[in-house]
Design a protein around this motif. Structure first.
Motif, PDB file in Angstrom:
ATOM      1  N   GLY A  39       0.783  -1.230   0.000  1.00 36.49           N
ATOM      2  CA  GLY A  39       0.000   0.000   0.000  1.00 36.49           C
ATOM      3  C   GLY A  39       0.815   1.279   0.000  1.00 36.49           C
ATOM      4  N   ILE A  40       2.103   1.169  -0.301  1.00 42.08           N
ATOM      5  CA  ILE A  40       2.968   2.354  -0.360  1.00 42.08           C
ATOM      6  C   ILE A  40       3.109   2.726  -1.825  1.00 42.08           C
ATOM      7  N   ASN A  41       2.352   3.743  -2.223  1.00 43.78           N
ATOM      8  CA  ASN A  41       2.227   4.060  -3.645  1.00 43.78           C
ATOM      9  C   ASN A  41       2.718   5.474  -3.941  1.00 43.78           C
ATOM     10  N   TYR A  42       4.021   5.619  -4.051  1.00 45.49           N
ATOM     11  CA  TYR A  42       4.609   6.907  -4.387  1.00 45.49           C
ATOM     12  C   TYR A  42       5.539   6.728  -5.581  1.00 45.49           C
ATOM     13  N   GLN A  43       5.595   7.738  -6.414  1.00 38.67           N
ATOM     14  CA  GLN A  43       6.546   7.737  -7.521  1.00 38.67           C
ATOM     15  C   GLN A  43       7.665   8.699  -7.132  1.00 38.67           C
ATOM     16  N   PHE A  44       8.768   8.132  -6.649  1.00 39.85           N
ATOM     17  CA  PHE A  44       9.891   8.961  -6.220  1.00 39.85           C
ATOM     18  C   PHE A  44      10.602   9.542  -7.431  1.00 39.85           C
ATOM     19  N   ILE A  45      10.922  10.841  -7.350  1.00 40.57           N
ATOM     20  CA  ILE A  45      11.505  11.523  -8.508  1.00 40.57           C
ATOM     21  C   ILE A  45      12.857  12.168  -8.215  1.00 40.57           C
ATOM     22  N   GLN A  46      13.276  12.139  -6.959  1.00 36.88           N
ATOM     23  CA  GLN A  46      14.541  12.779  -6.617  1.00 36.88           C
ATOM     24  C   GLN A  46      15.109  12.152  -5.353  1.00 36.88           C
ATOM     25  N   ASP A  47      16.435  12.028  -5.297  1.00 31.63           N
ATOM     26  CA  ASP A  47      17.133  11.608  -4.084  1.00 31.63           C
ATOM     27  C   ASP A  47      17.884  12.805  -3.532  1.00 31.63           C
ATOM     28  N   ASN A  48      17.804  12.997  -2.210  1.00 30.19           N
ATOM     29  CA  ASN A  48      18.529  14.064  -1.526  1.00 30.19           C
ATOM     30  C   ASN A  48      19.451  13.423  -0.499  1.00 30.19           C
ATOM     31  N   GLN A  49      20.607  14.025  -0.281  1.00 31.22           N
ATOM     32  CA  GLN A  49      21.551  13.495   0.688  1.00 31.22           C
ATOM     33  C   GLN A  49      22.098  14.638   1.529  1.00 31.22           C
ATOM     34  N   SER A  50      22.234  14.378   2.832  1.00 27.40           N
ATOM     35  CA  SER A  50      22.827  15.372   3.720  1.00 27.40           C
ATOM     36  C   SER A  50      23.896  14.716   4.577  1.00 27.40           C
ATOM     37  N   PHE A  51      24.837  15.531   5.031  1.00 24.35           N
ATOM     38  CA  PHE A  51      25.868  15.099   5.957  1.00 24.35           C
ATOM     39  C   PHE A  51      25.821  16.070   7.130  1.00 24.35           C
ATOM     40  N   SER A  52      25.830  15.536   8.345  1.00 26.97           N
ATOM     41  CA  SER A  52      25.739  16.383   9.535  1.00 26.97           C
ATOM     42  C   SER A  52      26.601  15.813  10.651  1.00 26.97           C
ATOM     43  N   LYS A  53      26.942  16.696  11.589  1.00 26.81           N
ATOM     44  CA  LYS A  53      27.744  16.312  12.751  1.00 26.81           C
ATOM     45  C   LYS A  53      26.849  16.089  13.962  1.00 26.81           C
ATOM     46  N   ARG A  54      27.398  15.439  14.984  1.00 20.78           N
ATOM     47  CA  ARG A  54      26.663  15.140  16.209  1.00 20.78           C
ATOM     48  C   ARG A  54      25.988  16.402  16.752  1.00 20.78           C
ATOM     49  N   GLY A  55      24.733  16.223  17.169  1.00 20.99           N
ATOM     50  CA  GLY A  55      23.980  17.308  17.781  1.00 20.99           C
ATOM     51  C   GLY A  55      23.172  18.132  16.811  1.00 20.99           C
ATOM     52  N   VAL A  56      23.426  17.984  15.519  1.00 19.68           N
ATOM     53  CA  VAL A  56      22.647  18.740  14.532  1.00 19.68           C
ATOM     54  C   VAL A  56      21.205  18.243  14.552  1.00 19.68           C
TER      55      VAL A  56
END
Length: 182
Positions: A39-56
């Motif tokens: 029942g998960i019906n989404y058409q994904f169109i973009q991937d996003n990536q983040s990098f963060s440090k502890r506590g962010v």
């Protein structure tokens, strides 16, 4: 792949089946047919990536209709506390949230549907987060709620002296002051 329901309808945790051997491991992070079966019906169109440090702490973010985004969130390196807040006014869980630890080690993913605010805190020294979205970024539809809102009372599992939040996130409105809905 197993789909675990949470206390909030439509918000699910996805645990991939991991195949390990002497070379390392393999798993399907996304399989459209298996998602549709559940029942998960989404058409994904973009991937996003983040990098963060502890506590962010990043969040709580969303886009309003008609540009609302569904997000499939996973961690490539490190560990985060991923949080989704139900903002669907007709939902019996309106204003409630679910938090789950996502890590490179546990390989869990959180499927955040339309109608939710989303954010995360970094629990490890660093973390790389990857998430799929089904809508492009639309600046005029961007909204958010303060991470430290007393009504939501989210325990980000980061001590106050470690918290790092963007200036943009510090000026977000409180939950009581939001004037938009899904």
């Amino acid at each position: 792949m197993t789909i675990e329901k949470t206390a909030i309808e439509d918000l699910v945790i996805i645990q991939p089946t991991v195949f390990e051997d002497s070379r390392g491991y393999f798993f399907e992070a996304y399989n459209q047919a298996k998602f549709l079966e559940n029942g998960i019906n989404y058409q994904f169109i973009q991937d996003n990536q983040s990098f963060s440090k502890r506590g962010v702490i990043r969040g709580l973010h969303l886009q309003i209709n008609p540009f609302a985004q569904a997000k499939l969130v996973r961690v490539l390196e490190g560990e985060i506390l991923d949080v989704a807040v139900d903002l669907r006014k007709d939902s019996p869980t309106y204003g409630q949230h679910v938090s789950v630890v996502l890590s490179a080690e546990n390989k869990k993913q959180l499927m955040v549907p339309h109608g939710f605010a989303h954010g995360f805190s970094v629990l490890s020294e660093t973390a790389s987060v990857l998430y799929k979205v089904d809508q492009l970024y639309h600046k005029e539809s961007e909204r958010g709620i303060r991470y430290d809102d007393p009504t939501l009372a989210i325990d980000w599992r980061v001590s106050a002296d470690e918290v790092v939040v963007s200036d943009k996130d510090l000026i977000l409105p409180s939950f009581a002051d939001i004037d938009w809905e899904f």
